[in-house]
Design a protein around this motif. Structure first.
Motif, short mmCIF file in Angstrom:
data_model
loop_
_atom_site.label_atom_id
_atom_site.label_comp_id
_atom_site.label_asym_id
_atom_site.label_seq_id
_atom_site.Cartn_x
_atom_site.Cartn_y
_atom_site.Cartn_z
N ILE A 188 6.53 -39.85 24.34
CA ILE A 188 5.10 -39.91 24.62
C ILE A 188 4.27 -39.42 23.43
N LEU A 189 4.82 -38.47 22.69
CA LEU A 189 4.09 -37.91 21.56
C LEU A 189 4.22 -38.74 20.28
N SER A 190 5.19 -39.63 20.24
CA SER A 190 5.51 -40.34 19.00
C SER A 190 4.35 -41.14 18.44
N GLN A 191 3.73 -41.98 19.29
CA GLN A 191 2.67 -42.86 18.80
C GLN A 191 1.42 -42.10 18.35
N PRO A 192 0.88 -41.17 19.16
CA PRO A 192 -0.31 -40.45 18.68
C PRO A 192 -0.03 -39.61 17.43
N LEU A 193 1.14 -38.97 17.38
CA LEU A 193 1.47 -38.18 16.19
C LEU A 193 1.63 -39.07 14.97
N SER A 194 2.24 -40.24 15.15
CA SER A 194 2.42 -41.17 14.04
C SER A 194 1.08 -41.68 13.53
#
Length: 214
Positions: A188-194
């Motif tokens: 869940i965190l991958s896309q916003p952090l990327s």
């Protein structure tokens, strides 16, 4: 084989630098605020052996989720305990962002002065180390700003809470850690952090290019 070795060397160097400067920054700012704990334990140092938890390094290399040895701080030394905790916590991510900026600046400087150098074996290795260090430090800084205890972001971004609730919140609990692990596992965190990581990288590139007249 050479490319693989270059990648591994660059990644290990980047991980160790990210963890070391992050933890040293915590200790240094705490020391500036009157707390001698980190200094007495030899933690105000860039020596990776003072900060690196090798299991945390291995997990970061394999699973992109790791940790370092937390720097010991004693907020009772601070004139304003809450403010001291906030600044000390904020120091780690800021140090990561600054190191990333320096790496990107060096990359663009090399491109301006001698771009052909990057085609040599040494130049290729240096480019890999600098770009990997910049990328990983931006990611490490962002990850630690997630407002979930015990990450630094919980101590910085929830400063508006009343003191009693603030201290109770930042102490964390197994529940918070479980939430964090689940978010990481589900991606869940991958896309916003990327997206934020790419945004910071591009901003640093633009700033460095402007400063170097490119």
């Amino acid at each position: 084989m050479l490319w693989n070795l270059e990648y591994i060397v660059s990644l290990v160097i980047a991980v160790i630098l990210a963890m070391s400067i992050h933890e040293m920054a915590h200790g240094l700012v705490s020391y500036w605020l009157g707390d001698p704990t980190a200094k007495l334990q030899g933690r105000i140092s860039l020596n990776p052996f003072a900060h690196v938890d090798w299991l945390g390094v291995l997990c970061l290399l394999l699973f992109h989720f790791g940790w370092a040895k937390p720097v010991p701080v004693d907020p009772s030394y601070y004139k304003d305990r809450k403010t001291g905790i906030i600044w000390t916590s904020f120091a780690g991510p800021v140090a990561n962002f600054l190191l990333a900026f320096v790496c990107i600046f060096c990359l663009i400087l090399i491109l301006k002065l001698n771009p052909l150098f990057l085609y040599s074996n040494l130049g290729s290795l240096l480019e890999s180390i600098l770009s990997m260090t910049a990328t990983l430090n931006i990611g490490f800084g962002l990850f630690n700003l997630i407002p979930v205890p015990p990450l630094d972001g919980s101590k910085v971004l929830f400063a508006f809470l009343p003191d009693e609730q603030y201290y109770r919140f930042i102490q964390g609990s197994p529940f918070f850690m479980l939430v964090l692990v689940v978010l990481i596992y589900l991606g869940i965190l991958s896309q916003p952090l990327s997206m934020m990581q790419n945004g910071i990288w591009n901003a640093f590139v633009q700033i460095c290019s402007f400063l170097l007249g490119m």
